[in-house]
Design a protein around this motif. Structure first.
Motif, short mmCIF file in Angstrom:
data_model
loop_
_atom_site.label_atom_id
_atom_site.label_comp_id
_atom_site.label_asym_id
_atom_site.label_seq_id
_atom_site.Cartn_x
_atom_site.Cartn_y
_atom_site.Cartn_z
N ALA A 11 0.26 13.16 3.36
CA ALA A 11 1.01 13.86 4.41
C ALA A 11 0.87 13.14 5.74
N LEU A 12 -0.30 12.55 5.99
CA LEU A 12 -0.52 11.84 7.24
C LEU A 12 0.35 10.59 7.31
N ARG A 13 0.43 9.85 6.21
CA ARG A 13 1.27 8.65 6.21
C ARG A 13 2.75 9.03 6.34
N ALA A 14 3.15 10.12 5.71
CA ALA A 14 4.53 10.58 5.84
C ALA A 14 4.84 10.96 7.29
N LEU A 15 3.85 11.55 7.97
CA LEU A 15 4.02 11.89 9.38
C LEU A 15 4.16 10.63 10.22
N VAL A 16 3.39 9.62 9.91
CA VAL A 16 3.49 8.33 10.60
C VAL A 16 4.89 7.74 10.43
N ASP A 17 5.38 7.75 9.20
CA ASP A 17 6.71 7.20 8.93
C ASP A 17 7.78 7.94 9.73
N ASP A 18 7.64 9.25 9.85
CA ASP A 18 8.60 10.04 10.61
C ASP A 18 8.56 9.67 12.09
N ILE A 19 7.37 9.53 12.63
CA ILE A 19 7.22 9.15 14.04
C ILE A 19 7.81 7.77 14.28
N LYS A 276 -14.38 -1.23 5.29
CA LYS A 276 -13.35 -0.53 4.52
C LYS A 276 -11.98 -0.93 5.03
N SER A 277 -11.00 -0.93 4.16
CA SER A 277 -9.63 -1.23 4.56
C SER A 277 -9.10 -0.15 5.50
N PRO A 278 -8.36 -0.53 6.55
CA PRO A 278 -7.76 0.49 7.42
C PRO A 278 -6.88 1.49 6.68
N ASP A 279 -6.33 1.10 5.54
CA ASP A 279 -5.47 2.02 4.78
C ASP A 279 -6.25 3.18 4.16
N THR A 280 -7.57 3.02 4.03
CA THR A 280 -8.37 4.11 3.46
C THR A 280 -8.40 5.33 4.37
N ILE A 281 -8.03 5.15 5.61
CA ILE A 281 -7.99 6.27 6.56
C ILE A 281 -7.09 7.38 6.03
N TYR A 282 -6.00 7.01 5.37
CA TYR A 282 -5.04 8.01 4.90
C TYR A 282 -5.61 8.86 3.76
N ASP A 283 -6.58 8.33 3.05
CA ASP A 283 -7.25 9.12 2.02
C ASP A 283 -8.36 9.99 2.60
N LEU A 284 -8.81 9.63 3.78
CA LEU A 284 -9.97 10.29 4.38
C LEU A 284 -9.58 11.52 5.19
N ILE A 285 -8.49 11.42 5.94
CA ILE A 285 -8.16 12.43 6.94
C ILE A 285 -6.83 13.09 6.60
N SER A 286 -6.78 14.41 6.74
CA SER A 286 -5.57 15.16 6.42
C SER A 286 -4.70 15.33 7.66
N ALA A 287 -3.41 15.52 7.42
CA ALA A 287 -2.47 15.68 8.53
C ALA A 287 -2.68 16.98 9.27
N ILE A 509 1.65 6.78 20.91
CA ILE A 509 1.31 7.33 19.60
C ILE A 509 1.18 6.15 18.65
N ILE A 510 0.05 6.04 17.97
CA ILE A 510 -0.17 4.87 17.11
C ILE A 510 -0.42 5.31 15.67
N ALA A 511 -0.13 4.43 14.73
CA ALA A 511 -0.42 4.69 13.32
C ALA A 511 -1.92 4.55 13.09
N PRO A 512 -2.53 5.43 12.30
CA PRO A 512 -3.97 5.35 12.06
C PRO A 512 -4.45 3.97 11.61
N HIS A 513 -3.70 3.32 10.72
CA HIS A 513 -4.15 2.02 10.22
C HIS A 513 -4.09 0.93 11.29
N ALA A 514 -3.41 1.19 12.41
CA ALA A 514 -3.32 0.22 13.50
C ALA A 514 -4.42 0.43 14.55
#
Length: 542
Positions: A11-19, A276-287, A509-514
């Protein structure tokens, strides 16, 4: 939509894509009609000018993109407040670039336009980087003049800042590439170097106003054209035939700046990487912010592998304080812990809450980082301070005040990342906008409010209910519930990160992986030494 691995995105990555999709629309500015108008006048758009000006358009670090978003319904859309601002390198010299977007209301100044430019000037001053202004504006948006003209953070503050920046020795180059009318004319003329393209206009009052004011009839070119200011008034330093030639001249002038003083790489140290890979953030934190997580796992996706040295790791555990390196840069990090922890004295402590011991620890850490000169990174996901009898007896107000005092008086650069909740006094204690962070960013899921929507609506409900009972009045439960829902919806709207970004509470507003990449860039920018005040005037027009 599925990700590269064929699984449904979080859900967090989907929110990023929307932004990101919404930001692409904002970058269109005034749309096709505005771009066509610039083309008819043989002018580039603001973003085309910036692309030609900087070394690598892909690395333009834009700030304030959401400024003025949905703020002026009577005027219509004002994308990015009608001005593009951000940092780009010119011959490896980072420059703050401020470009009026004439496709948006002819580049007119709205209240948030002023605040956005002032914020960009402030960052440039504190980070000691040159500024390039690309001027193309019709001036103040007159229907809102009372909100643009008079106050401390309004139109006139821009010109005050021009003067202070010049006196501090920070280069300012201005290019008039269209209209530059009325009070706005002071901006370029207060800069160190002034360029102007053919067909542009620079005057305190246009032909119509001159005729109305003093009865004089004068043509635009004779009143304030490039040839007149080059040959007669002597106001401009360089007259250029068109946008392209003007931009080439700006680049050449920036290249002339002494390399030993103005060159600065914004890249991290080669070979430095995260555990850890920055992409793991999306598995760690909920939207929605409800999922507990270990903040050290988040930090492992941001800081250099093996660089964390945690300070008082077993004390005040709802705040993690640690030394670390980010892209080879040594920093101190203050981060909210978002999982429940076991305290030797308190028992179980709730994640995201600042207790007396964590406030005390964080204050001590901030002092220590200032003692050794380490920049501070605050990672906010905070519910607020702990309340209740036990917390008051333990001195939560005293300890919280100590943290606020230490952080407010910090002299090292501070960068704040809001990655979840930013509620109440927790916003203050973790270096919110009121406490002068050099940069402040937020993830798309971030929430800003004095308290959560449920708490606010519930509190109001109880206050109204008790008031009615005290007065001996009957109350309508359905009516009160409707009121509670209305308050809740208002809080939900105002807590949305886009609401805060529109008002300048955050820089982007920045993407978590950035996050790591953004921190490296801004820490490099913050490495410049802020000028110290002394009385002299800088460059003046003679």
């Amino acid at each position: 939509m599925n990700d590269a691995h064929g699984t449904k995105p979080s859900a967090l990555r989907a929110l990023v894509d929307d932004i990101l999709a919404q930001e692409a629309v904002l970058r269109e500015g005034g749309g096709a009609a505005g771009r066509e108008r610039q083309k008819r006048m043989n002018r580039l758009t603001a973003r085309e000018r910036i692309e030609r000006l900087i070394d690598d358009p892909e690395k333009f670090f834009e700030l304030g993109l959401w400024a003025a978003h949905k703020m002026y319904p009577d005027a219509g859309d004002v994308p990015a407040a009608g001005v593009v601002a951000g940092v780009g390198s010119i011959y490896n010299r980072p420059c703050m670039i401020i470009a009026n977007d004439a496709t948006v209301k002819a580049g007119a100044f709205f209240p948030q336009t002023c605040k956005k430019i002032i914020r960009a000037q402030t960052i440039a001053f504190e980070s000691a980087i040159p500024i390039v202004y690309l001027v193309d504006s019709a001036g103040v948006y007159l229907p809102m003049q009372d909100e643009i003209f008079p106050d401390q953070d309004d139109f006139g503050r821009i010109f005050r800042n021009n003067s202070v920046l010049s006196a501090a020795g920070i280069p300012q180059i201005a290019a008039i590439m269209g209209n530059c009318i009325a009070g706005g004319a002071y901006l370029p003329v207060l800069c160190d170097k002034l360029l102007m393209t053919e067909g542009s206009g620079l005057y305190l009052a246009g032909p119509a106003l001159v005729k109305a004011a003093i009865g004089q009839v004068v043509e635009t070119e004779d009143l304030g054209g490039a040839a007149m200011h080059s040959q007669v008034s002597g106001t401009i330093d360089f007259r250029e035939p068109n946008d392209e030639a003007c931009i080439d001249r700006i680049r050449a002038l920036v290249e002339m700046l002494p390399a030993e003083k103005w060159e600065r790489s914004l890249e991290g140290v080669a070979g430095a990487s995260t555990e850890k890979s920055p992409d793991t953030i999306y598995d760690l934190i909920s939207a929605d912010g409800r999922k507990e997580y270990e903040v050290r796992d988040l930090l492992a996706a941001i800081v250099d592998a093996g660089s964390m040295q945690e300070f008082k790791a077993e004390y005040g555990q709802t705040v993690v304080t640690t030394y670390a390196k980010i892209g080879g840069i040594s920093v101190g990090i203050v981060a909210n812990q978002r999982k429940r922890v076991q305290s030797k004295t308190e028992g179980v402590q709730i994640g995201g809450v600042i207790y007396y011991d964590s406030a005390d620890k964080a204050a001590r850490f901030v002092m220590e980082c200032n003692q050794t000169g380490l920049p501070l990174v605050f990672i906010q996901d905070v519910v607020g301070f702990m309340v209740g009898r036990d917390s008051e007896h333990a001195g939560i107000i005293r300890c919280g005040a100590k943290l606020v005092n230490a952080m407010a008086n910090s002299v090292v650069p501070k960068i704040t990342m809001v990655i979840g909740g930013s509620y109440g006094a927790g916003n203050y204690a973790m270096c919110g906008k009121a406490y002068d962070p050099r940069f402040l960013f937020a993830w798309p899921n971030a929430k800003y409010a004095v308290m959560g929507a449920d708490q606010a609506s519930g509190t109001l409900f109880e206050i109204i209910k008790k008031s009615a009972e005290r007065d001996g009045k009957a109350f309508d439960v359905d009516e009160l519930n409707a009121l509670r829902e209305k308050v809740k919806q208002g809080y939900v709207e105002q807590a949305d990160v886009r609401y805060g970004a529109a008002r300048g509470w955050i820089d982007a507003i920045i993407a978590p992986h950035a996050t790591r990449e953004v921190l490296i860039t801004t820490l490099r920018l913050a490495s410049g030494k802020m000028p110290q005040a002394r009385y002299h005037t800088g460059v003046l027009q003679t």
